[in-house]
Each structure stands twice: as structure tokens, then as C-alpha cells.
Design a protein around this motif. Structure first.
Motif, mmCIF file in Angstrom:
data_model
loop_
_atom_site.group_PDB
_atom_site.id
_atom_site.type_symbol
_atom_site.label_atom_id
_atom_site.label_comp_id
_atom_site.label_asym_id
_atom_site.label_seq_id
_atom_site.Cartn_x
_atom_site.Cartn_y
_atom_site.Cartn_z
ATOM 1 N N THR A 10 0.835 -1.185 0.000
ATOM 2 C CA THR A 10 0.000 0.000 0.000
ATOM 3 C C THR A 10 0.871 1.235 0.000
ATOM 4 O O THR A 10 2.089 1.159 0.105
ATOM 5 N N ASN A 11 0.231 2.385 -0.095
ATOM 6 C CA ASN A 11 0.953 3.646 -0.104
ATOM 7 C C ASN A 11 1.743 3.857 1.175
ATOM 8 O O ASN A 11 2.760 4.524 1.166
ATOM 9 N N GLY A 12 1.299 3.315 2.295
ATOM 10 C CA GLY A 12 1.972 3.506 3.567
ATOM 11 C C GLY A 12 3.340 2.861 3.637
ATOM 12 O O GLY A 12 4.160 3.236 4.461
ATOM 13 N N SER A 13 3.617 1.904 2.772
ATOM 14 C CA SER A 13 4.901 1.215 2.831
ATOM 15 C C SER A 13 5.949 1.833 1.907
ATOM 16 O O SER A 13 7.066 1.356 1.843
ATOM 17 N N LYS A 14 5.584 2.882 1.178
ATOM 18 C CA LYS A 14 6.560 3.562 0.310
ATOM 19 C C LYS A 14 7.582 4.295 1.161
ATOM 20 O O LYS A 14 7.271 4.786 2.238
ATOM 21 N N ASN A 15 8.777 4.393 0.640
ATOM 22 C CA ASN A 15 9.787 5.133 1.384
ATOM 23 C C ASN A 15 9.558 6.634 1.233
ATOM 24 O O ASN A 15 8.784 7.093 0.399
ATOM 25 N N ILE A 16 10.243 7.411 2.046
ATOM 26 C CA ILE A 16 10.025 8.858 2.060
ATOM 27 C C ILE A 16 10.441 9.503 0.735
ATOM 28 O O ILE A 16 9.800 10.442 0.275
ATOM 29 N N TYR A 17 11.494 8.990 0.122
ATOM 30 C CA TYR A 17 11.915 9.526 -1.177
ATOM 31 C C TYR A 17 10.793 9.359 -2.207
ATOM 32 O O TYR A 17 10.485 10.295 -2.945
ATOM 33 N N GLY A 18 10.207 8.187 -2.266
ATOM 34 C CA GLY A 18 9.133 7.928 -3.226
ATOM 35 C C GLY A 18 7.924 8.811 -2.996
ATOM 36 O O GLY A 18 7.329 9.330 -3.952
ATOM 37 N N LEU A 19 7.575 9.016 -1.743
ATOM 38 C CA LEU A 19 6.438 9.881 -1.436
ATOM 39 C C LEU A 19 6.718 11.336 -1.811
ATOM 40 O O LEU A 19 5.873 12.014 -2.386
ATOM 41 N N MET A 20 7.932 11.799 -1.483
ATOM 42 C CA MET A 20 8.284 13.177 -1.814
ATOM 43 C C MET A 20 8.360 13.367 -3.323
ATOM 44 O O MET A 20 7.920 14.397 -3.851
ATOM 45 N N PHE A 21 8.909 12.388 -4.032
ATOM 46 C CA PHE A 21 9.003 12.503 -5.480
ATOM 47 C C PHE A 21 7.624 12.506 -6.128
ATOM 48 O O PHE A 21 7.366 13.287 -7.054
ATOM 49 N N ASP A 22 6.729 11.646 -5.654
ATOM 50 C CA ASP A 22 5.372 11.622 -6.205
ATOM 51 C C ASP A 22 4.686 12.972 -6.030
ATOM 52 O O ASP A 22 4.023 13.470 -6.941
ATOM 53 N N GLU A 23 4.848 13.570 -4.849
ATOM 54 C CA GLU A 23 4.251 14.883 -4.595
ATOM 55 C C GLU A 23 4.890 15.953 -5.487
ATOM 56 O O GLU A 23 4.198 16.797 -6.054
#
Length: 107
Positions: A10-23
Motif C-alpha cells: 500500500t501507499n503507507g509502505s513507500k519510502n520517504i523519497y518515493g512519497l516526496m518525489f510523487d508529490e
């Protein structure tokens, strides 16, 4: 039907880099504008810290060269409208390098 724990992530298991890049990718224009101002100010502070510091002149100029190149590389990537991953990675590189220079001169 039972669900196994080995399903897709799920989205909760993404690393911080992936979340920041998606945003960043979703709102690239706005974040790039803000990031140019922020990382340029941070780079200027790093350049000032370098020039005010006590160290060998050759090393000082080499570090100042890299601070300037990293800041300008990000600014150029935004102006050239490069792919979001390149722009985002240059932003991270510029911010981390400038921050390390500032921290090294504070300590």
C-alpha cells in the motif's frame, strides 16, 4: 476468501523519497518555483560560510565551485524543463551539499 499478508504494497509502505518525489511530480511547477528560491538562498548561505571560514584557499575555492555548480544545475534543470526525476534529484543534491557545508562551518 481470505487475504494473505503477501499482497501488493500500500501507499503507507513507500519510502520517504518515493512519497516526496510523487508529490513533487504532481505539482512540479509550483514546487520548482519555491525550490529555486529556497535552494538559492541556502547555496548563498553556504557560499558565505565558506568565504568567511578559515581553511586553505584552494580547498575553499573547490568547495565554493561545487556549491555554485549544484545550485546552478538545479536552476538550469528547471529552466530546461528536464524530467521530474532529474530535477528532483538535483534539488536533493544541491540542498544536501549546501547544508553539509553550512553544518561543517558551524561546528
Amino acid at each position: 476468501m481470505t487475504h494473505s499478508k503477501s499482497g501488493h504494497k500500500t501507499n503507507g509502505s513507500k519510502n520517504i523519497y518515493g512519497l516526496m518525489f510523487d508529490e513533487f511530480k504532481k505539482r512540479q511547477l509550483g514546487y520548482s518555483t519555491i525550490a529555486i528560491i529556497a535552494q538559492s538562498c541556502l547555496g548563498s548561505a553556504a557560499a558565505m560560510a565558506l568565504l568567511m571560514g578559515e581553511m586553505d584557499m584552494v580547498l575553499k575555492m573547490i568547495l565554493l565551485f561545487f556549491v555554485t555548480i549544484f545550485c546552478m544545475a538545479f536552476n538550469g534543470a528547471v529552466l530546461a524543463q528536464l524530467k521530474p526525476v532529474v530535477t528532483f534529484n538535483l534539488l536533493i543534491l544541491s540542498v544536501v551539499f549546501s547544508t553539509l557545508i553550512i553544518i561543517a562551518h558551524i561546528i
